[in-house]
Design a protein around this motif. Structure first.
Motif, mmCIF file in Angstrom:
data_model
loop_
_atom_site.group_PDB
_atom_site.id
_atom_site.type_symbol
_atom_site.label_atom_id
_atom_site.label_comp_id
_atom_site.label_asym_id
_atom_site.label_seq_id
_atom_site.Cartn_x
_atom_site.Cartn_y
_atom_site.Cartn_z
ATOM 1 N N GLY A 181 1.058 -1.344 -0.414
ATOM 2 C CA GLY A 181 0.235 0.159 -0.492
ATOM 3 C C GLY A 181 0.860 1.320 -0.329
ATOM 4 N N ARG A 182 2.106 1.411 1.045
ATOM 5 C CA ARG A 182 3.553 2.328 0.785
ATOM 6 C C ARG A 182 3.383 2.435 -0.454
ATOM 7 N NH1 ARG A 182 3.920 0.149 6.126
ATOM 8 N NH2 ARG A 182 6.103 -0.232 5.092
ATOM 9 N N LEU A 183 3.709 1.352 -0.578
ATOM 10 C CA LEU A 183 4.339 1.145 -2.404
ATOM 11 C C LEU A 183 3.520 2.233 -3.385
ATOM 12 C CD1 LEU A 183 6.467 1.214 -4.775
ATOM 13 C CD2 LEU A 183 5.682 -1.271 -5.170
ATOM 14 N N PHE A 184 1.929 2.228 -3.744
ATOM 15 C CA PHE A 184 1.180 2.912 -4.517
ATOM 16 C C PHE A 184 0.862 3.323 -4.215
ATOM 17 C CE2 PHE A 184 0.484 -2.402 -5.799
ATOM 18 C CZ PHE A 184 1.385 -1.620 -7.087
ATOM 19 N N ARG A 185 1.065 4.575 -2.842
ATOM 20 C CA ARG A 185 0.230 5.650 -2.739
ATOM 21 C C ARG A 185 0.858 6.798 -3.161
ATOM 22 N NH1 ARG A 185 -1.015 8.138 3.512
ATOM 23 N NH2 ARG A 185 -2.071 9.640 3.096
ATOM 24 N N PRO A 186 2.129 6.920 -3.159
ATOM 25 C CA PRO A 186 2.645 8.464 -4.208
ATOM 26 C C PRO A 186 2.347 8.488 -5.079
ATOM 27 C CG PRO A 186 3.955 7.120 -2.738
ATOM 28 C CD PRO A 186 3.201 5.994 -2.777
ATOM 29 N N GLN A 187 1.938 6.677 -6.848
ATOM 30 C CA GLN A 187 1.564 6.889 -7.845
ATOM 31 C C GLN A 187 -0.428 6.846 -8.245
ATOM 32 O OE1 GLN A 187 3.178 2.804 -9.741
ATOM 33 N NE2 GLN A 187 4.388 2.694 -7.732
ATOM 34 N N VAL A 188 -0.908 6.701 -6.872
ATOM 35 C CA VAL A 188 -2.534 6.992 -6.729
ATOM 36 C C VAL A 188 -2.133 8.094 -6.392
ATOM 37 C CG1 VAL A 188 -4.533 6.063 -5.569
ATOM 38 C CG2 VAL A 188 -2.409 4.844 -6.505
ATOM 39 N N GLU A 189 -1.432 8.846 -5.875
ATOM 40 C CA GLU A 189 -2.140 10.201 -5.226
ATOM 41 C C GLU A 189 -1.388 11.080 -7.195
ATOM 42 O OE1 GLU A 189 -2.666 12.333 -3.074
ATOM 43 O OE2 GLU A 189 -2.232 11.384 -1.040
ATOM 44 N N ALA A 190 -0.293 11.020 -7.029
ATOM 45 C CA ALA A 190 -0.174 11.786 -8.807
ATOM 46 C C ALA A 190 -1.399 11.610 -9.976
ATOM 47 C CB ALA A 190 0.675 11.163 -8.878
ATOM 48 N N LEU A 191 -1.880 10.019 -10.188
ATOM 49 C CA LEU A 191 -3.022 10.036 -10.819
ATOM 50 C C LEU A 191 -4.112 10.389 -10.467
ATOM 51 C CD1 LEU A 191 -3.785 8.416 -12.948
ATOM 52 C CD2 LEU A 191 -4.178 6.285 -11.645
ATOM 53 N N LEU A 192 -4.626 10.476 -9.141
ATOM 54 C CA LEU A 192 -5.977 11.270 -9.035
ATOM 55 C C LEU A 192 -5.564 13.350 -8.930
ATOM 56 C CD1 LEU A 192 -7.479 9.346 -6.357
ATOM 57 C CD2 LEU A 192 -8.344 9.517 -8.750
ATOM 58 N N ALA A 193 -4.427 13.276 -8.394
ATOM 59 C CA ALA A 193 -4.230 14.640 -8.888
ATOM 60 C C ALA A 193 -4.378 15.016 -10.541
ATOM 61 C CB ALA A 193 -3.091 15.131 -8.613
ATOM 62 N N GLN A 194 -3.981 14.086 -10.805
ATOM 63 C CA GLN A 194 -3.528 15.326 -12.269
ATOM 64 C C GLN A 194 -4.823 14.462 -12.949
ATOM 65 O OE1 GLN A 194 -0.967 12.747 -15.016
ATOM 66 N NE2 GLN A 194 -0.005 12.274 -13.311
ATOM 67 N N ALA A 195 -6.007 13.619 -12.418
ATOM 68 C CA ALA A 195 -7.450 13.361 -13.376
ATOM 69 C C ALA A 195 -8.804 15.024 -12.219
ATOM 70 C CB ALA A 195 -8.059 11.654 -12.571
ATOM 71 N N ARG A 196 -8.128 16.026 -11.083
ATOM 72 C CA ARG A 196 -8.724 16.549 -11.019
ATOM 73 C C ARG A 196 -7.989 17.703 -11.575
ATOM 74 N NH1 ARG A 196 -7.779 13.809 -5.531
ATOM 75 N NH2 ARG A 196 -5.851 14.530 -5.240
ATOM 76 N N GLU A 197 -7.441 17.688 -12.263
ATOM 77 C CA GLU A 197 -6.484 18.708 -12.703
ATOM 78 C C GLU A 197 -7.400 18.959 -13.863
ATOM 79 O OE1 GLU A 197 -2.736 19.304 -13.999
ATOM 80 O OE2 GLU A 197 -2.821 21.520 -13.427
ATOM 81 N N LEU A 198 -7.145 17.864 -15.247
ATOM 82 C CA LEU A 198 -8.085 17.331 -16.258
ATOM 83 C C LEU A 198 -9.774 18.302 -16.082
ATOM 84 C CD1 LEU A 198 -8.212 16.631 -19.207
ATOM 85 C CD2 LEU A 198 -8.778 14.001 -18.520
ATOM 86 N N GLU A 199 -10.176 17.141 -15.136
ATOM 87 C CA GLU A 199 -11.356 17.551 -14.962
ATOM 88 C C GLU A 199 -11.969 19.846 -14.151
ATOM 89 O OE1 GLU A 199 -14.989 16.212 -12.187
ATOM 90 O OE2 GLU A 199 -13.156 16.396 -10.771
ATOM 91 N N GLN A 200 -11.055 19.682 -13.667
ATOM 92 C CA GLN A 200 -11.582 21.379 -13.773
ATOM 93 C C GLN A 200 -10.998 21.968 -14.981
ATOM 94 O OE1 GLN A 200 -8.240 21.810 -10.689
ATOM 95 N NE2 GLN A 200 -9.598 20.916 -9.297
#
Length: 293
Positions: free
Chosen positions: A63-82
């Motif tokens: 979980g700790r390994l994947f957390r940064p990648q998930v954070e980055a992916l969702l941040a990009q998704a939110r920016e695209l949505e905006q």
């Protein structure tokens, strides 16, 4: 695609709250829906992301390994949505700042950011260097502004601007008329200081190397204004950033003291970002405004 953004949101919320009920509440979901989303995410890839201890969820190594990648992916998704919705080119920003920066510099940057990004919002958390670094490391803040030196394998530490600490006292203090203080006078003075863990204390201790064991520290306070008030009450002398002393020096309620030339109190302010953090348009704009300050 074998996962949904909602599943990833539940994963991050659970990682933050360590409890599926609290994660569901943060996402405005039912507890059963959040629990199902997390179980489906793990089942689809035949993995386990948390150690379950009673009702507490603790991220495991995977979980700790994947957390940064998930954070980055969702941040990009939110920016695209905006961007697609044409609300703003920079979204909501979570900023952390140490006390000197937060109280005397960051608010001005925040006002300019919200002026130029009409729909954007900024939340500002003010704490000491150690706390801000921990919050950025845990992805609870998008960017940190710190005044202390920092070594962390998880964080990018980017120089921002220079600063200088100044030793100061009440105008009627016995040392106020000294042309330049000696090491012996520094050793005999009564000090009002910032707490250990702050960037200001770190710089002070570096500049006072060799005298520290002998210093008489009367008070250790977490707020610069409290230190200024204590020194204005003539309880002792202090050492703070010139940024937060400028107004008091102009008013004459406090006066600077010259220290020996070998006592250096110069330092840097820094930006800190998680190395895995997606650098959004909002973060870039915030850093640009800080540099223009």
């Amino acid at each position: 695609m074998r996962y949904s953004f909602r599943q990833l949101e539940v994963f991050l919320a659970a990682a933050h709250t360590q409890n599926i009920t609290k994660a569901a509440a943060a996402l405005a979901m039912s507890q059963s829906a959040a629990s199902s989303a997390l179980k489906e995410l793990e089942a689809q890839f035949d993995i386990q992301l948390f150690d379950r201890v009673g009702k507490r969820l603790q991220l495991n190594e995977l979980g700790r390994l994947f957390r940064p990648q998930v954070e980055a992916l969702l941040a990009q998704a939110r920016e695209l949505e905006q961007a697609l919705a044409k609300h703003t080119e920079a979204g909501a920003l979570k900023v952390g700042a140490t006390l000197t920066i937060g109280n005397y510099l960051a608010v001005g940057v925040m006002a300019e950011y919200m002026k130029t990004q009409s729909h954007a919002r900024v939340s500002l958390e003010v704490a000491n260097t150690r706390t801000i670094a921990e919050r950025v490391s845990d992805f609870e803040l998008d960017i940190g502004l710190i005044e202390g030196e920092l070594q962390s394998p998880e964080l990018d530490v980017i120089p921002w601007r220079g600063d200088e600490l100044v030793v100061f006292c009440h105008p009627q203090h016995p040392l106020a008329g000294a042309e330049q203080l000696s090491d012996e006078q520094l050793r005999q003075a009564t000090w009002i200081m910032r707490e250990p863990g702050s960037g200001t204390r770190q710089t002070f201790e570096r500049g006072m190397h060799g005298l520290l064991p002998d210093l008489e520290i009367l008070l250790e306070l977490e707020h610069t204004e409290a230190i200024k008030r204590a020194v204005e009450a003539n309880l002792g002398i202090g050492c703070l950033s010139r940024v937060c002393l400028a107004d008091a020096f102009r008013r004459g309620s406090l006066v600077p003291l010259a220290v020996p030339e070998h006592r250096r109190f110069d330092r840097q302010f820094y930006f800190i970002l998680h190395k895995q953090k997606y650098r959004s348009a909002g973060i870039d704009r915030w850093m640009e405004l800080c540099r223009q300050l």
